[in-house]
Design a protein around this motif. Sequence first.
Motif, PDB file in Angstrom:
ATOM      1  N   UNK A 319       1.019  -1.389   0.103  1.00 44.30           N
ATOM      2  CA  UNK A 319       0.134   0.006   0.057  1.00 44.30           C
ATOM      3  C   UNK A 319       0.635   1.372  -0.177  1.00 44.30           C
ATOM      4  N   UNK A 320       2.045   1.277   0.700  1.00 40.69           N
ATOM      5  CA  UNK A 320       2.873   2.608   0.599  1.00 40.69           C
ATOM      6  C   UNK A 320       4.097   2.288   0.038  1.00 40.69           C
ATOM      7  N   UNK A 366       6.439 -10.322  -2.942  1.00 41.37           N
ATOM      8  CA  UNK A 366       6.625  -8.988  -3.632  1.00 41.37           C
ATOM      9  C   UNK A 366       5.511  -8.892  -4.500  1.00 41.37           C
ATOM     10  N   UNK A 367       4.306  -9.886  -4.771  1.00 46.10           N
ATOM     11  CA  UNK A 367       3.361  -9.796  -5.505  1.00 46.10           C
ATOM     12  C   UNK A 367       2.247  -9.304  -4.562  1.00 46.10           C
ATOM     13  N   UNK A 368       1.052  -8.874  -5.066  1.00 43.64           N
ATOM     14  CA  UNK A 368      -0.137  -8.468  -4.561  1.00 43.64           C
ATOM     15  C   UNK A 368       0.143  -7.313  -3.650  1.00 43.64           C
ATOM     16  N   UNK A 369      -0.884  -6.999  -2.621  1.00 45.15           N
ATOM     17  CA  UNK A 369      -0.366  -5.548  -2.190  1.00 45.15           C
ATOM     18  C   UNK A 369      -0.009  -5.758  -0.592  1.00 45.15           C
ATOM     19  N   UNK A 410       1.214   7.382   7.748  1.00 42.84           N
ATOM     20  CA  UNK A 410       1.913   7.583   6.607  1.00 42.84           C
ATOM     21  C   UNK A 410       1.463   8.051   5.514  1.00 42.84           C
ATOM     22  N   UNK A 411       2.051   8.969   4.996  1.00 39.19           N
ATOM     23  CA  UNK A 411       1.274   9.888   3.499  1.00 39.19           C
ATOM     24  C   UNK A 411       1.749   9.005   2.367  1.00 39.19           C
ATOM     25  N   UNK A 412       1.196   9.514   1.218  1.00 41.49           N
ATOM     26  CA  UNK A 412       1.490   8.704   0.060  1.00 41.49           C
ATOM     27  C   UNK A 412       2.871   8.470  -0.353  1.00 41.49           C
TER      28      UNK A 412
END
Length: 456
Positions: A319-320, A366-369, A410-412
């Motif tokens: 996500x980040x 390392x795959x997916x989210x 945490x920001x983007x």
Amino acid sequence: TRLDPGFLTSALRIARYNTDGTPDNSFGTNGIVDYVLGTAHFGYAVEVLADGKILVAGGVNDGVGSLQWLLLRLNADGSSDISFALGGSQLVDYIDGNEDLAYEMAVQPDGKILLAGVVVDSLQRYTPAIYRFTDNGFLDMSFGVGGLAIVPVVEAENEFSNIKVRPDGKIVATGHYSNVFNDWGVLVAQFDTNGVLDPAFGTGGYTVEPIGYIQAEAYGLALTSAGDIIVAGTTKDLNITFDMFVGRFTGAGVLDASFGTNGFTLYDATDENIAYDCLLDADGKILVGGTTGGTFFDNRDLTVWRYNADGTSDLSFNLDGVATAEVLGFMDEINGIALQADGKLVVAGKANNGNENDFVVARFLTTGSTGLIGSPATSALLAPNPVAAGSTLHVELPIGAGMVRMFELVDVAGRLVADLPLMSSAFLDIPATVVPGKYVLRPVGNVLLKPLSLVI
């Protein structure tokens, strides 16, 4: 390194694991080999050859108690390969009594072995150095001067930390270099196949670039298919805390201003952010391994970052763009990373329980989210979402998620905005100063919980 009781002597320890993370009992004794040649040993680099034999490089004490370069070769079962060099190992001491160490290794297609590290000259200046050895472990006298190639220095603090060989045989090395007292910048150098600095690269064969406030040093190195050079490391900011960086140089040794912000991308979400290794995946994305957390004896976690080819955070990774894992609850760090054929990332380093360091080997998806260690991850429920700044957010933890006391907001861009203690195991106070936008809530010290998207 394995420290002996009393911390006065040590052995060089090599361990091998099966693909599921269990010790490989066919290697050494219960998966471990302790190599002893002197009384103080340091191991930094390992290469497995096509025939299964294993090269190890680092340092061992010399006759007067300082350090010299060490290169050894083991058979596939962990026994010493006595056909290599002088009974299985080779030592190189630049000047007897000075501290010399090999930090990284590269094996050429012809089998010759390159070691990169540091030697100390007669003026006590630490000097970036590369030695080349024949495939049977002896100094290659056709390389540089007497088997040694260096970058000339003017100040005391300099070294090579990593080395790679280009398809055309030229040699790229990175580390740090000092032009003034007590400050240094990122060093990238290129040598021709015979160990001579390449005059077409940088200025006289090398480039030094400052980044941050003071004392920048690169540990990770990767070469792109286009010939560009990716480096990763750490620098100190104005608060004398550590910021992780990733940077890109062209094949000619010029900082590439199209990458990140003027050539570098910084990560400063915690007080101590350090990258020790990096590589490129099949898509050209940049994977970086290191550590994040507090300074000195504060808690730090295993950390993996993923960046797009242009230096921006890959937000499809956890996500980040950042994944962390806590091992023993104190100081954990990744020192080396490698990609499996299935795309999973294996990391190796150390974990500290407050009293001693232990080996740690872990694997990240390392795959997916999720980007987290390959164990089932679950999500907490947030309400309301969106939530207003200055109000309270309810967090419902799923059964079996384990304990969490803190979330990071945490920001983007991957920057830490706030640490949010979880109150009464259910509520987070959103600071009134938070600017409206999209954020990620990242659980601290809990790999069973996924990071969560939050709109404020």
